[in-house]
Design an enzyme around this catalytic site. Structure first.
Site, PDB file in Angstrom:
ATOM      1  N   LYS A  83      -3.307   8.564   2.802  1.00  0.00           N
ATOM      2  CA  LYS A  83      -4.543   8.280   3.611  1.00  0.00           C
ATOM      3  C   LYS A  83      -4.361   8.703   4.983  1.00  0.00           C
ATOM      4  O   LYS A  83      -5.392   9.377   5.776  1.00  0.00           O
ATOM      5  CB  LYS A  83      -4.812   6.963   3.643  1.00  0.00           C
ATOM      6  CG  LYS A  83      -5.298   6.236   2.272  1.00  0.00           C
ATOM      7  CD  LYS A  83      -6.514   6.821   1.795  1.00  0.00           C
ATOM      8  CE  LYS A  83      -7.162   6.232   0.621  1.00  0.00           C
ATOM      9  NZ  LYS A  83      -8.258   6.973  -0.099  1.00  0.00           N
ATOM     10  N   TYR A  96       0.698  -1.166   0.005  1.00  0.00           N
ATOM     11  CA  TYR A  96       0.022   0.039   0.000  1.00  0.00           C
ATOM     12  C   TYR A  96       0.975   1.209  -0.047  1.00  0.00           C
ATOM     13  O   TYR A  96       0.537   2.344  -0.528  1.00  0.00           O
ATOM     14  CB  TYR A  96      -1.085   0.017   1.183  1.00  0.00           C
ATOM     15  CG  TYR A  96      -2.323   0.764   1.158  1.00  0.00           C
ATOM     16  CD1 TYR A  96      -3.156   0.701  -0.052  1.00  0.00           C
ATOM     17  CD2 TYR A  96      -2.497   2.066   1.709  1.00  0.00           C
ATOM     18  CE1 TYR A  96      -4.018   1.580  -0.400  1.00  0.00           C
ATOM     19  CE2 TYR A  96      -3.424   2.792   1.681  1.00  0.00           C
ATOM     20  CZ  TYR A  96      -4.416   2.543   0.618  1.00  0.00           C
ATOM     21  OH  TYR A  96      -5.474   3.275   0.354  1.00  0.00           O
TER      22      TYR A  96
HETATM   23  P1  NAD Z   1     -12.624   3.202  -8.105  1.00  0.00           P
HETATM   24  O1  NAD Z   1     -11.440   3.305  -9.204  1.00  0.00           O
HETATM   25  O2  NAD Z   1     -13.923   2.666  -8.626  1.00  0.00           O
HETATM   26  O3  NAD Z   1     -12.873   4.741  -7.743  1.00  0.00           O
HETATM   27  C1  NAD Z   1     -11.963   5.724  -7.881  1.00  0.00           C
HETATM   28  C2  NAD Z   1     -11.980   6.909  -8.490  1.00  0.00           C
HETATM   29  O4  NAD Z   1     -11.048   7.995  -8.196  1.00  0.00           O
HETATM   30  C3  NAD Z   1     -12.396   6.707  -9.923  1.00  0.00           C
HETATM   31  O5  NAD Z   1     -13.663   7.300 -10.036  1.00  0.00           O
HETATM   32  C4  NAD Z   1     -11.404   7.680 -10.542  1.00  0.00           C
HETATM   33  O6  NAD Z   1     -12.007   8.448 -11.883  1.00  0.00           O
HETATM   34  C5  NAD Z   1     -10.953   8.882  -9.624  1.00  0.00           C
HETATM   35  N1  NAD Z   1      -9.920   9.599 -10.100  1.00  0.00           N
HETATM   36  C6  NAD Z   1      -8.564   9.081  -9.764  1.00  0.00           C
HETATM   37  N2  NAD Z   1      -7.822  10.145  -9.907  1.00  0.00           N
HETATM   38  C7  NAD Z   1      -8.716  11.157 -10.133  1.00  0.00           C
HETATM   39  C8  NAD Z   1      -8.382  12.589 -10.559  1.00  0.00           C
HETATM   40  N3  NAD Z   1      -6.971  13.025 -10.918  1.00  0.00           N
HETATM   41  N4  NAD Z   1      -9.525  13.520 -10.659  1.00  0.00           N
HETATM   42  C9  NAD Z   1     -10.712  12.944 -10.594  1.00  0.00           C
HETATM   43  N5  NAD Z   1     -11.057  11.688 -10.168  1.00  0.00           N
HETATM   44  C10 NAD Z   1      -9.804  10.762 -10.044  1.00  0.00           C
HETATM   45  O7  NAD Z   1     -12.145   2.598  -7.024  1.00  0.00           O
HETATM   46  P2  NAD Z   1     -12.704   2.857  -5.400  1.00  0.00           P
HETATM   47  O8  NAD Z   1     -12.043   1.674  -4.659  1.00  0.00           O
HETATM   48  O9  NAD Z   1     -13.973   2.997  -5.337  1.00  0.00           O
HETATM   49  O10 NAD Z   1     -12.147   4.045  -4.774  1.00  0.00           O
HETATM   50  C11 NAD Z   1     -12.813   5.161  -3.932  1.00  0.00           C
HETATM   51  C12 NAD Z   1     -12.047   5.461  -2.711  1.00  0.00           C
HETATM   52  O11 NAD Z   1     -12.456   4.501  -1.879  1.00  0.00           O
HETATM   53  C13 NAD Z   1     -10.642   5.786  -2.864  1.00  0.00           C
HETATM   54  O12 NAD Z   1     -10.332   7.116  -1.986  1.00  0.00           O
HETATM   55  C14 NAD Z   1      -9.992   4.665  -2.285  1.00  0.00           C
HETATM   56  O13 NAD Z   1      -8.906   4.664  -1.841  1.00  0.00           O
HETATM   57  C15 NAD Z   1     -11.112   4.261  -1.309  1.00  0.00           C
HETATM   58  N6  NAD Z   1     -11.054   2.936  -0.744  1.00  0.00           N
HETATM   59  C16 NAD Z   1     -10.860   1.809  -1.471  1.00  0.00           C
HETATM   60  C17 NAD Z   1     -11.035   0.634  -0.811  1.00  0.00           C
HETATM   61  C18 NAD Z   1     -11.000  -0.565  -1.862  1.00  0.00           C
HETATM   62  O14 NAD Z   1     -10.348  -1.562  -1.363  1.00  0.00           O
HETATM   63  N7  NAD Z   1     -11.412  -0.495  -2.943  1.00  0.00           N
HETATM   64  C19 NAD Z   1     -10.885   0.517   0.415  1.00  0.00           C
HETATM   65  C20 NAD Z   1     -10.846   1.654   1.388  1.00  0.00           C
HETATM   66  C21 NAD Z   1     -10.879   2.990   0.733  1.00  0.00           C
HETATM   67  O1  0WE Z   2      -6.928   3.034  -1.787  1.00  0.00           O
HETATM   68  C1  0WE Z   2      -6.940   1.992  -2.479  1.00  0.00           C
HETATM   69  C2  0WE Z   2      -6.432   1.944  -3.875  1.00  0.00           C
HETATM   70  C3  0WE Z   2      -5.621   3.189  -4.214  1.00  0.00           C
HETATM   71  C4  0WE Z   2      -5.185   3.007  -5.457  1.00  0.00           C
HETATM   72  C5  0WE Z   2      -4.865   1.919  -6.518  1.00  0.00           C
HETATM   73  C6  0WE Z   2      -4.358   2.110  -7.766  1.00  0.00           C
HETATM   74  C7  0WE Z   2      -4.131   1.001  -8.653  1.00  0.00           C
HETATM   75  C8  0WE Z   2      -3.972   1.526  -9.889  1.00  0.00           C
HETATM   76  C9  0WE Z   2      -4.361   4.008  -5.690  1.00  0.00           C
HETATM   77  N1  0WE Z   2      -3.519   4.616  -6.940  1.00  0.00           N
HETATM   78  C10 0WE Z   2      -3.655   3.312  -7.614  1.00  0.00           C
HETATM   79  N2  0WE Z   2      -3.242   3.307  -8.842  1.00  0.00           N
HETATM   80  C11 0WE Z   2      -3.029   2.919  -9.985  1.00  0.00           C
HETATM   81  O2  0WE Z   2      -2.030   2.956 -11.038  1.00  0.00           O
HETATM   82  N3  0WE Z   2      -7.494   0.800  -1.726  1.00  0.00           N
HETATM   83  C12 0WE Z   2      -7.476   0.753  -0.451  1.00  0.00           C
HETATM   84  C13 0WE Z   2      -7.599  -0.600  -2.537  1.00  0.00           C
HETATM   85  C14 0WE Z   2      -6.069  -1.030  -2.137  1.00  0.00           C
HETATM   86  O3  0WE Z   2      -4.953  -0.932  -2.916  1.00  0.00           O
HETATM   87  C15 0WE Z   2      -3.918  -1.596  -2.532  1.00  0.00           C
HETATM   88  C16 0WE Z   2      -4.259  -2.439  -1.695  1.00  0.00           C
HETATM   89  C17 0WE Z   2      -5.716  -2.120  -1.174  1.00  0.00           C
HETATM   90  C18 0WE Z   2      -6.587  -2.708  -0.435  1.00  0.00           C
HETATM   91  C19 0WE Z   2      -2.799  -1.570  -3.064  1.00  0.00           C
HETATM   92  C20 0WE Z   2      -1.647  -2.238  -2.242  1.00  0.00           C
HETATM   93  C21 0WE Z   2      -2.011  -3.307  -1.277  1.00  0.00           C
HETATM   94  C22 0WE Z   2      -3.343  -3.113  -0.675  1.00  0.00           C
END
Ligand code: NAD
Ligand code: 0WE
Length: 261
Positions: A163, A156
């Site tokens: 975060k 991560y």
């Molecule tokens: P997702 O890929 O569906 O959403 C990520 C969004 O970020 C996308 O809509 C993308 O267009 C947007 N984004 C990225 N760069 C951007 C930019 N420069 N300008 C505008 N938009 C931008 O993935 P998700 O998992 O739904 O992520 C949403 C949030 O939840 C993130 O903050 C992620 O860190 C957080 N999160 C995700 C998880 C997980 O496991 N998926 C867990 C905890 C928190």
């Molecule tokens: O916040 C996230 C995702 C964040 C994320 C993911 C990507 C993948 C593609 C941010 N930037 C990028 N850039 C890319 O090019 N999560 C909480 C999901 C997530 O991401 C991980 C996790 C978990 C959980 C990455 C490594 C280890 C665990």
């Protein structure tokens, strides 16, 4: 009547049906909120427009959160439809892919650090600045975080720092806007297979390990995050600000998984 009836919510971060922001939009629509959406780029435009329509919304505005001009434009455009905003959902996170694969000290770069913090943390306060004049007593802001803010989780990496910054941002924004009756909170969600997760090596294995150790013995869904978000942004949560709410099946409370027999 839904717990968000009459509230106008701007949702930033829908990219697909699997997005956490999609689960939030679904719950918000069900609870009676009126919705508006931004999309990151033209590639996502038609998809987000179709989703918006499905929730009865005609408001979709482009916004790359790296751009102050685009953020300003969001509220200029939104102002043509709405006099005020009750809710902003920030569900955006990004770091360059190579930062999230490998040994932290080895793979972290100045540029990756800057981008991760800019897109994943600064953008939250940037949206609040842009929305300032449209927000009012009772408005609330919500962002999405992850346990990597507090604990080391393999790969991560710099996103964990971003975060941690985002969660501090929640507290400073809550203190800053509290006197105006504006609440600011975060949800720390468990891992979910979204687009942002699909680029991550061994994400499936992580999901399996996570489910095994979580008290509820399973992973959470975007619907569950959406429901918690609806509560956090509703008047039911009127006494809550500066808080990070875990929606992770209890994973964060555990110290060690149970021993195998
Ligand atoms: P997702 O890929 O569906 O959403 C990520 C969004 O970020 C996308 O809509 C993308 O267009 C947007 N984004 C990225 N760069 C951007 C930019 N420069 N300008 C505008 N938009 C931008 O993935 P998700 O998992 O739904 O992520 C949403 C949030 O939840 C993130 O903050 C992620 O860190 C957080 N999160 C995700 C998880 C997980 O496991 N998926 C867990 C905890 C928190
Ligand atoms: O916040 C996230 C995702 C964040 C994320 C993911 C990507 C993948 C593609 C941010 N930037 C990028 N850039 C890319 O090019 N999560 C909480 C999901 C997530 O991401 C991980 C996790 C978990 C959980 C990455 C490594 C280890 C665990």
């Amino acid at each position: 009547m839904g717990i968000l009836s009459g509230k106008k919510a701007l949702i930033v971060g829908v990219a697909s049906k699997h997005s956490i922001a999609y689960g939030i939009a679904e719950a918000f629509a069900r609870e009676g909120a009126e919705l508006a959406f931004t999309y990151q780029n033209e590639k996502l435009q038609s998809r987000v427009e179709k989703f918006a329509e499905q929730w009865g919304s005609k408001i979709t505005i482009p916004c790359d959160v790296a751009s102050d001009e685009e953020i300003e434009n969001v509220f200029t455009e939104l102002g043509k439809h709405w006099d005020n905003i009750d809710i902003i959902i920030h569900a955006v996170g990004f770091a360059p892919g190579h930062e999230l694969d490998g040994n932290y000290v080895d793979v972290t770069t100045r540029d990756g650090f800057r981008i991760a913090h800019d897109i994943s943390s600064y953008s939250f306060v940037a949206l609040a600045k842009g929305a300032r004049k449209m927000m009012h007593e009772g408005s609330s802001l919500l962002t999405l975080s992850y346990l990597g803010a507090e604990k080391v989780l393999q790969n991560y990496n710099v996103m964990g720092l971003a975060k941690a910054s985002l969660e501090a941002n929640v507290r400073y924004m809550a203190a800053s806007l509290g006197k105006e009756g504006i609440r600011v909170n975060g949800i720390s969600a468990g891992p979910i297979k979204t687009l942002a997760a699909s680029g991550i090596k061994s994400f499936r294995r992580m999901l399996a390990e996570n489910a095994k150790r979580a008290p509820l013995r399973r992973n959470v869904t975007t619907e569950e995050v959406g429901n918690a978000a609806a509560f956090m942004c509703s008047n039911l949560a009127s006494g809550i600000t500066g808080e990070i709410l875990y929606v992770d099946g209890g994973f964060n409370i555990t110290g060690m998984g149970e021993l195998e027999d």
